[in-house]
Design a protein around this motif. Structure first.
Motif, PDB file in Angstrom:
ATOM      1  N   TYR A   1       0.847  -1.196   0.000  1.00  0.00           N
ATOM      2  CA  TYR A   1       0.000   0.000   0.000  1.00  0.00           C
ATOM      3  C   TYR A   1       0.878   1.239   0.000  1.00  0.00           C
ATOM      4  O   TYR A   1       1.883   1.306   0.724  1.00  0.00           O
ATOM      5  CB  TYR A   1      -0.903   0.007   1.241  1.00  0.00           C
ATOM      6  CG  TYR A   1      -1.613   1.328   1.478  1.00  0.00           C
ATOM      7  CD1 TYR A   1      -2.840   1.594   0.886  1.00  0.00           C
ATOM      8  CD2 TYR A   1      -1.043   2.309   2.291  1.00  0.00           C
ATOM      9  CE1 TYR A   1      -3.491   2.803   1.093  1.00  0.00           C
ATOM     10  CE2 TYR A   1      -1.687   3.519   2.502  1.00  0.00           C
ATOM     11  CZ  TYR A   1      -2.908   3.768   1.895  1.00  0.00           C
ATOM     12  OH  TYR A   1      -3.541   4.966   2.100  1.00  0.00           O
TER      13      TYR A   1
ATOM     14  N   GLU B   1       0.623   5.774  -1.414  1.00  0.00           N
ATOM     15  CA  GLU B   1      -0.128   6.826  -2.092  1.00  0.00           C
ATOM     16  C   GLU B   1       0.756   7.467  -3.143  1.00  0.00           C
ATOM     17  O   GLU B   1       1.921   7.764  -2.891  1.00  0.00           O
ATOM     18  CB  GLU B   1      -0.611   7.878  -1.090  1.00  0.00           C
ATOM     19  CG  GLU B   1      -1.640   7.346  -0.104  1.00  0.00           C
ATOM     20  CD  GLU B   1      -2.237   8.442   0.763  1.00  0.00           C
ATOM     21  OE1 GLU B   1      -2.162   9.624   0.352  1.00  0.00           O
ATOM     22  OE2 GLU B   1      -2.768   8.134   1.842  1.00  0.00           O
TER      23      GLU B   1
ATOM     24  N   THR C   1      -2.193   9.764  -7.897  1.00  0.00           N
ATOM     25  CA  THR C   1      -3.588   9.418  -8.159  1.00  0.00           C
ATOM     26  C   THR C   1      -4.338   9.042  -6.887  1.00  0.00           C
ATOM     27  O   THR C   1      -5.549   8.828  -6.920  1.00  0.00           O
ATOM     28  CB  THR C   1      -3.666   8.238  -9.142  1.00  0.00           C
ATOM     29  OG1 THR C   1      -3.058   7.081  -8.546  1.00  0.00           O
ATOM     30  CG2 THR C   1      -2.952   8.574 -10.436  1.00  0.00           C
TER      31      THR C   1
ATOM     32  N   GLN D   1      -4.654   6.521  -3.273  1.00  0.00           N
ATOM     33  CA  GLN D   1      -4.289   5.243  -2.689  1.00  0.00           C
ATOM     34  C   GLN D   1      -4.109   4.183  -3.772  1.00  0.00           C
ATOM     35  O   GLN D   1      -4.897   4.091  -4.709  1.00  0.00           O
ATOM     36  CB  GLN D   1      -5.367   4.783  -1.699  1.00  0.00           C
ATOM     37  CG  GLN D   1      -5.541   5.698  -0.499  1.00  0.00           C
ATOM     38  CD  GLN D   1      -6.758   5.308   0.325  1.00  0.00           C
ATOM     39  OE1 GLN D   1      -7.866   5.193  -0.204  1.00  0.00           O
ATOM     40  NE2 GLN D   1      -6.565   5.105   1.607  1.00  0.00           N
ATOM     41  N   THR D   2      -3.067   3.370  -3.620  1.00  0.00           N
ATOM     42  CA  THR D   2      -2.809   2.322  -4.593  1.00  0.00           C
ATOM     43  C   THR D   2      -1.977   1.230  -3.936  1.00  0.00           C
ATOM     44  O   THR D   2      -1.688   1.274  -2.746  1.00  0.00           O
ATOM     45  CB  THR D   2      -2.099   2.902  -5.846  1.00  0.00           C
ATOM     46  OG1 THR D   2      -2.066   1.900  -6.860  1.00  0.00           O
ATOM     47  CG2 THR D   2      -0.701   3.365  -5.517  1.00  0.00           C
TER      48      THR D   2
ATOM     49  N   GLU E   1      -5.550  -2.686  -3.732  1.00  0.00           N
ATOM     50  CA  GLU E   1      -6.511  -2.968  -4.798  1.00  0.00           C
ATOM     51  C   GLU E   1      -7.275  -4.258  -4.529  1.00  0.00           C
ATOM     52  O   GLU E   1      -8.473  -4.358  -4.808  1.00  0.00           O
ATOM     53  CB  GLU E   1      -5.796  -3.029  -6.148  1.00  0.00           C
ATOM     54  CG  GLU E   1      -5.228  -1.685  -6.609  1.00  0.00           C
ATOM     55  CD  GLU E   1      -4.942  -1.668  -8.092  1.00  0.00           C
ATOM     56  OE1 GLU E   1      -5.735  -2.236  -8.867  1.00  0.00           O
ATOM     57  OE2 GLU E   1      -3.904  -1.095  -8.475  1.00  0.00           O
TER      58      GLU E   1
ATOM     59  N   TYR F   1       1.697  -5.234 -11.421  1.00  0.00           N
ATOM     60  CA  TYR F   1       2.736  -4.919 -10.439  1.00  0.00           C
ATOM     61  C   TYR F   1       4.025  -5.719 -10.634  1.00  0.00           C
ATOM     62  O   TYR F   1       5.093  -5.257 -10.229  1.00  0.00           O
ATOM     63  CB  TYR F   1       2.198  -5.146  -9.020  1.00  0.00           C
ATOM     64  CG  TYR F   1       1.221  -4.078  -8.598  1.00  0.00           C
ATOM     65  CD1 TYR F   1       1.661  -2.860  -8.103  1.00  0.00           C
ATOM     66  CD2 TYR F   1      -0.151  -4.271  -8.721  1.00  0.00           C
ATOM     67  CE1 TYR F   1       0.770  -1.864  -7.729  1.00  0.00           C
ATOM     68  CE2 TYR F   1      -1.055  -3.281  -8.351  1.00  0.00           C
ATOM     69  CZ  TYR F   1      -0.586  -2.084  -7.848  1.00  0.00           C
ATOM     70  OH  TYR F   1      -1.472  -1.095  -7.491  1.00  0.00           O
TER      71      TYR F   1
END
Length: 479
Positions: free
Chosen positions: A51, A53, A56, A58-59, A64, A260
């Motif tokens: 996790y 940021e 864009t 939170q990613t 996800e 990823y």
């Protein structure tokens, strides 16, 4: 007779009252409570593999996946970020969070206290060292060196097991203040000798920290899973297992793995070192042009810079054997269409390259979602829009999704085989090169984002290393 009837009625009323009291006091399950409140809380950690940021919002892989689980339950996702692994498990124990999604390996020690979802990833634990020093190849080589791992980690448990069963003379230190990324930087700078990392974390971070290498793999494959509190109420745990077994989740896992991890093997040690050197030497000179072009065409400037490096290594007078020229390697026809009068002028080339990418992206249309739309745009920049469309049609004919890069990248290399390209509209193409092209740019882009957005974090970690001794718990040898 009347007395018997009264007794019977009294008994029935008593039984009814008891049943009402019992049924009225039944507590909703954990899953029912979550749905009634309309939200679920996950505890995680800041890491490129879990996790974070970015511009864009939170990613991250775990974020996800957790968001998809919340959507599956029909509730809002709340994210709690813990400072370390100990705090993650404390959050579960104290009901601050309903589950943990933090790249947690299933270990026998953890299974005593927590329950786990279905596994969703396999990793191995690796001992890392600084390149240029003696490579450790076995546990004996760690003796006498300084090994540091995060407290409460599976790595700490691995070392304890090795100490008990194999090397009682083994000693190491544990810290609750520094995470895996910090420790990898400390290995790279020589502040410590060794650390342990999961293979997925090493693969993600090696291009950012090319001075580190893998000494040896210390464990077999381990499963990563979500952790839940030990409880008689299995409703939420069972819901997570249903979620992971669903076809939609399996498809999403494939997409996440591609997004990823699908491009990580493209940048080796030598390539990473060269890229970092060129970044220091050249990038600042051309950055204003990349920023301007990105602003005009709604791209991240770092993506355009990655394209420029892949095309020419930021060489404004580069020329290929096919006649494309300049920093963004435009053809004569494309340059003319874009109004670029001098392909060897760096500013014109970068501004023109950005406009051309924007044109290709617009042609793809909104039916292709991001980030797949960007990856296909890059492929079209390299191999041509027509060949990309051929590959998309081929992906569809093979049962894939023409709007997903992970399916299209499997079809592109087939365009070099006659049995496939003879039935396409635009014929033969070097599709494998287009895939490598996109994957390379993605990796360069990752590194530029890391350098740009993590500089302050890295500086902070280096300052903390000056006070490392105060944050360590030394685990002494058993002998």
């Amino acid at each position: 007779m009347l007395l018997k009837s009264v007794k019977l009625m009294t008994g029935l009323m008593t039984l009814l009252v008891c049943l009402t009291a019992i049924t009225g006091s039944v507590r909703p399950t954990q899953l029912e409570q979550i749905r009634m409140h309309g939200e679920i809380t996950v505890v995680t950690r800041n890491s490129p593999t879990t996790y974070y940021e970015d511009r864009t919002g939170q990613t991250g892989y775990e974020f996800e996946l957790a968001q998809a689980f919340a959507d599956y339950l029909g509730v809002k996702l709340n994210v709690q970020v813990a400072d370390n692994l100990t705090d993650i498990f404390t959050a579960l124990d104290t009901d601050q969070a309903q589950f943990a999604a933090a790249g947690l390996a299933i270990t026998p020690e953890r299974q005593r206290w927590f329950r786990f979802s279905e596994p969703y990833q396999q990793v191995s634990e690796q001992v890392i060292y600084r390149r240029g020093t003696q490579r450790p190849r076995q546990l004996d080589d760690l003796l006498g060196g300084m090994t540091v791992v995060p407290a409460s980690s599976s790595h700490a448990q691995t070392l304890r097991k090795a100490q008990v069963t194999e090397r009682p003379e083994l000693s190491w230190s544990e810290t609750g203040e520094l995470d895996v990324t910090d420790l990898m930087h400390m290995v790279a700078t020589g502040d410590i000798d060794y650390s342990l990392v999961d293979s997925n974390e090493f693969n993600m971070l090696q291009a950012y920290i090319p001075n580190i290498g893998v000494g040896f793999t210390i464990t077999e494959q381990q499963s990563l899973a979500w952790a839940f509190q030990h409880s008689r109420d299995d409703s939420l745990l069972n819901a997570s297992r249903d979620f992971f077994q669903s076809r939609q989740t399996r498809q999403q896992l494939a997409t996440l793995n591609e997004r990823y991890y699908g491009h990580l093997s493209e940048l080796d040690y030598v390539g990473a070192k060269r890229f970092l050197r060129q970044t220091v030497r050249k990038l600042d000179r051309y950055k204003p042009y990349f920023v301007s072009s990105a602003t005009d065409n709604q791209f991240d400037w770092r993506l355009l810079a990655a394209v420029g490096y892949q095309e020419s290594h930021w060489n404004p007078v580069a020329t290929s054997y096919t006649g494309v020229r300049g920093l963004m390697m435009l053809t004569t026809a494309t340059a003319s269409d874009l109004g670029v009068s001098d392909r060897l002028d760096a500013e014109q080339s970068i501004l023109g390259g950005g406009r051309y990418l924007n044109t290709l992206r617009d042609r793809l249309g909104t039916q292709v979602a991001e980030p797949d739309r960007t990856w296909m745009t890059l492929a079209a920049y390299n191999v041509g829009y027509g060949h990309l469309q051929d590959a998309r049609r081929l992906a569809y004919e093979m049962g894939g999704n023409p709007n997903l890069w992970r399916d299209v990248k499997e079809a592109l290399p087939l365009l070099s085989q006659k049995r496939y390209h003879k039935n396409t509209r635009h014929g033969y193409a070097r599709g494998r090169e287009a895939v490598d092209y996109v994957q390379n740019i993605r990796r360069y882009y990752d590194v530029l984002v890391w350098n740009d957005e993590q500089a302050l974090h890295i500086a902070s970690s280096e300052n903390e290393s000056l006070h490392l001794s105060s944050s360590l718990t030394v685990i002494p040898p058993l002998l």
